[in-house]
Motif scaffolding. Structure first.
Motif, PDB file in Angstrom:
ATOM      1  N   ILE A  53     -25.410  14.153  35.734  1.00 70.55           N
ATOM      2  CA  ILE A  53     -25.544  15.567  35.364  1.00 70.55           C
ATOM      3  C   ILE A  53     -26.812  16.117  36.006  1.00 70.55           C
ATOM      4  O   ILE A  53     -27.867  15.486  35.952  1.00 70.55           O
ATOM      5  CB  ILE A  53     -25.618  15.737  33.833  1.00 70.55           C
ATOM      6  CG1 ILE A  53     -24.362  15.162  33.174  1.00 70.55           C
ATOM      7  CG2 ILE A  53     -25.781  17.203  33.454  1.00 70.55           C
ATOM      8  CD1 ILE A  53     -24.424  15.131  31.670  1.00 70.55           C
ATOM      9  N   LYS A  90     -30.327  26.138  35.081  1.00 67.63           N
ATOM     10  CA  LYS A  90     -29.353  25.401  34.266  1.00 67.63           C
ATOM     11  C   LYS A  90     -30.118  24.461  33.338  1.00 67.63           C
ATOM     12  O   LYS A  90     -30.498  23.346  33.709  1.00 67.63           O
ATOM     13  CB  LYS A  90     -28.387  24.604  35.142  1.00 67.63           C
ATOM     14  CG  LYS A  90     -27.296  23.891  34.336  1.00 67.63           C
ATOM     15  CD  LYS A  90     -26.487  22.944  35.202  1.00 67.63           C
ATOM     16  CE  LYS A  90     -25.472  22.175  34.346  1.00 67.63           C
ATOM     17  NZ  LYS A  90     -24.742  21.157  35.117  1.00 67.63           N
ATOM     18  N   ALA A 139     -26.428  21.366  29.038  1.00 69.36           N
ATOM     19  CA  ALA A 139     -25.137  20.821  29.443  1.00 69.36           C
ATOM     20  C   ALA A 139     -24.438  20.275  28.208  1.00 69.36           C
ATOM     21  O   ALA A 139     -25.093  19.798  27.267  1.00 69.36           O
ATOM     22  CB  ALA A 139     -25.306  19.734  30.493  1.00 69.36           C
TER      23      ALA A 139
END
Length: 675
Positions: A237, A243, A246
């Protein structure tokens, strides 16, 4: 003091003086000093006695200075120590509580909190939870209708309770003193992990993991879930400044029965300040609820195939098809479905008298009702040789288990012999029967329970048409299959009553409340309030045993086992009078929620300050905080006049004086030979 009281006091003076004069001075020729002294003692004694009888109210008043309370609330959780703020916190608390200017203006009071809230300044920083919401509730309770400021010394990282930003009284200012490192550093964290506590053997169970990243560069991480040395899931990941989060969804296999412990972890090549929050242990109890159902029938019928398919739609159910003469033993089965029993089923009924299995009896046009009358006593059948179609009528008040109406009223009719079916004893009816919209008041699908043994009865064949019609209505067999499996689940349940019932979880996280509850019932199955329950808890690894008493609550006994270290534990609950016991096992997973934080939650504390119109300060701004409190003219001391009214009879020293005067008078008279 009223005029009446004054007049009574004057009258008391006259009476006391007159009686004393009459006894010691009236018609006495030689008035000696002893006589005068005795007269004076008698006067005082009589006057004080009369004074107590009048009992005047004495009113006193004084002025008191009421200072504004200043609660100084300090975080006592272990996260303070973990964030290396222990010494700084002690220094800040000491500086605030010992400041003479603050003490002159405020009524300074010290509190500490972690999972609990208490008035104290003995900080240990060992609390396993942080509950700021509890602080707000307690301050509101202690200082009702008061106007005061609050100094809150904390890192702001709450682990339990409601959102504290909106918990505090917005009319009373809160001044957070922010502890811990506020510098943002690179950190990977398992923020939350969701999983069901239970899973069924041979099934897959879902795991949902929320990952969080704090940093300003692109990072590639490896996320994995392991059990022992086996890696069950692994994936890569990537995170970046844009970002930060997750979500990972994984289906894990449940291949072993019992408590299964797993570890989720996220790791990268980057150096992190805190790696405790990279790992999270979790556990799932895998249950083997495999139910073997025997469908016994002497005839072939489409109903049997439909029942088998519907029951086996649940992977935990297995169906065996048998003829009556093929039944040798019932020990391998959990539920019996007896389809249209006849005299050929005699050996089956006899075998079940020993096996005592729950049964589902389905009748139809091939059923021998005379034989069925002999084998059970829940219903009395008076049937003819004529066939009849019976429609279903759903009873919405049925409450043995939750079941949805499949639109039974519009499903095709079932066929059964015509006649009367009379209930004998307590029967729970789910579906009653109708003939061409005429209510027969007879059951169509019903349930009974006698001495822990359960039975279901369906009076009609061709239920395969129900399955087909349900598929037409819903484009799926699912609703019909659920309906059949709920019947099987009800019959497969063991409802045997136990005298000692103990409730506990299979696993707990470190820091959670570990509470075990129990109920003890007497021979009439009434809750026994005089039971004596104890529990012995043994650490499997160290073999150390601790004993506790269970305390009686509201229709339950409970014990709190907080403080046990992570590990595997066996326990035994025993009722001392009857020697009844229950043994169990639980795991405490190694998870310290207070070590999941890298920084203080500055944003939350600033929101709290803004919500209450206060200001957030940092440790190096302690002098500015003190100055803000001292310069604030909203918090002024109030001068209050306190009026106290006390009746004279409450003055115990008057009784002492009366006793002294009377005793002195007696001794003087005795000494002078006047008795």
């Amino acid at each position: 003091m009223t005029i009446n009281t004054i007049l009574l006091l004057l009258l008391s003076l006259l009476i006391a003086g007159g009686l004393s004069f009459f006894q010691y001075l009236y018609k006495v020729k030689n008035k000696s000093k002893v006589g005068l002294f005795l007269t004076f003692l008698r006067f005082l004694s009589l006057f004080l006695i009369l004074l107590l009888l009048i009992n005047p109210i004495i009113t006193t008043s004084k002025l008191e200075i009421i200072k504004t309370p200043l609660p100084i609330v300090v975080d006592n959780s272990s996260s303070i120590s973990f964030l290396n703020s222990k010494e700084k916190t002690l220094e800040l608390a000491q500086k605030l509580t010992s400041n003479k200017a603050l003490q002159e203006k405020f009524d300074v009071q010290s509190y500490l909190f972690d999972a609990d809230f208490q008035q104290s300044d003995s900080l240990t920083f060992t609390g396993t939870q942080t509950n700021l919401d509890l602080v707000a509730k307690n301050l509101k309770s202690i200082y009702k209708n008061a106007f005061y400021p609050t100094v809150l010394i904390t890192d702001g990282n709450q682990t339990s309770g409601n959102d504290y930003v909106y918990s505090f009284d917005e009319n009373n200012k809160v001044y957070p003193l922010v502890l811990g490192d506020t510098t943002k550093v690179l950190d990977l964290k398992i923020n939350q992990l969701n999983v069901n506590k239970y899973a069924f053997l041979k099934n897959k169970f879902p795991v949902e993991v929320f990952l969080q990243y704090s940093g300003d560069k692109i990072v590639t991480t490896n996320f994995s879930i392991v059990q022992g040395n086996d890696v069950l899931h692994k994936e890569s990941i990537s995170f970046s400044p844009s970002k930060k989060t997750a979500v990972v969804n994984v289906l894990l296999p449940a291949n072993k029965v019992g408590l299964q412990i797993y570890k989720a972890k996220i790791e990268s090549k980057e150096s992190e300040k805190n790696t405790f929050n990279n790992i999270k242990n979790f556990a799932v109890e895998v249950i083997d609820q495999k139910t073997t159902v025997a469908i016994i029938s002497a005839i072939n019928h489409p109903d049997i195939a439909v029942l088998k398919r519907a029951i086996e739609s649940n992977l935990q159910h297995k169906v065996i098809l048998l003829k009556p003469n093929e039944v040798k033993s019932l020990q391998d089965y959990n539920v019996l479905i007896l389809y249209q029993p006849t005299t050929a089923f005699k050996s089956v009924f006899e075998a079940n008298q020993k096996a005592n299995l729950n049964t589902f009896i389905i009748t139809g046009t091939s059923t021998d009702f005379s034989f069925l009358n002999q084998q059970q006593n829940n219903f009395i059948f008076k049937m003819s040789g004529q066939e009849e179609d019976y429609l279903a009528d759903f009873d919405s008040q049925f409450n043995l288990f939750a079941v949805d109406n499949l639109g039974f009223e519009k499903l095709p009719p079932l066929q059964n012999s015509f006649g009367t079916i009379t209930t004998n004893g307590e029967v729970n009816v789910l579906l009653s029967s109708k003939i061409r919209n005429i209510d027969t008041k007879a059951p169509l699908l019903s349930f009974t329970e006698n001495q822990g043994k359960r039975a279901a009865y369906l009076f009609g064949e061709n239920s395969w048409k129900w399955s087909l019609q349900s598929h037409i209505n819903n484009q799926s067999f699912e609703k019909y299959d659920i309906f059949i499996n709920k019947i099987i689940q009800y019959l497969a349940s063991n409802n045997a009553k136990k005298s000692l019932v103990v409730n506990h979880e299979s696993f707990y996280n470190s820091g959670e409340a570990i509470e075990i509850t129990a109920q003890y019932f007497n021979k009439n199955y009434d809750f026994d309030e005089k039971a004596r329950l104890t529990i012995a808890v043994t650490n499997v690894k160290t073999k150390q045993t601790k004993n506790f008493d269970l305390l009686k609550g509201n229709n339950t006994y409970k014990v709190n086992l907080d403080g046990l270290v992570a590990g595997s534990y066996n326990f035994s609950v025993k009722e001392l009078n009857s020697k009844t016991s229950y043994s169990g096992h639980f795991e405490i997973l190694d998870f310290d929620i207070e070590k999941q934080f890298v920084n203080s939650d500055v944003q939350k504390l600033k929101e709290l300050a803004a919500q209450t119109k206060g200001t957030a300060f940092y440790p190096n701004e302690i002098d500015a905080l003190i100055k803000t409190l001292l310069d604030n003219d909203e918090y002024k001391a109030v001068q209050k006049k306190v009026v106290t009214k006390s009746p004279l009879i409450d003055w115990k020293w008057l009784l002492v004086l009366i006793a002294v005067f009377l005793s002195t008078e007696w001794f003087v008279r005795k000494y002078n030979g006047m008795l």
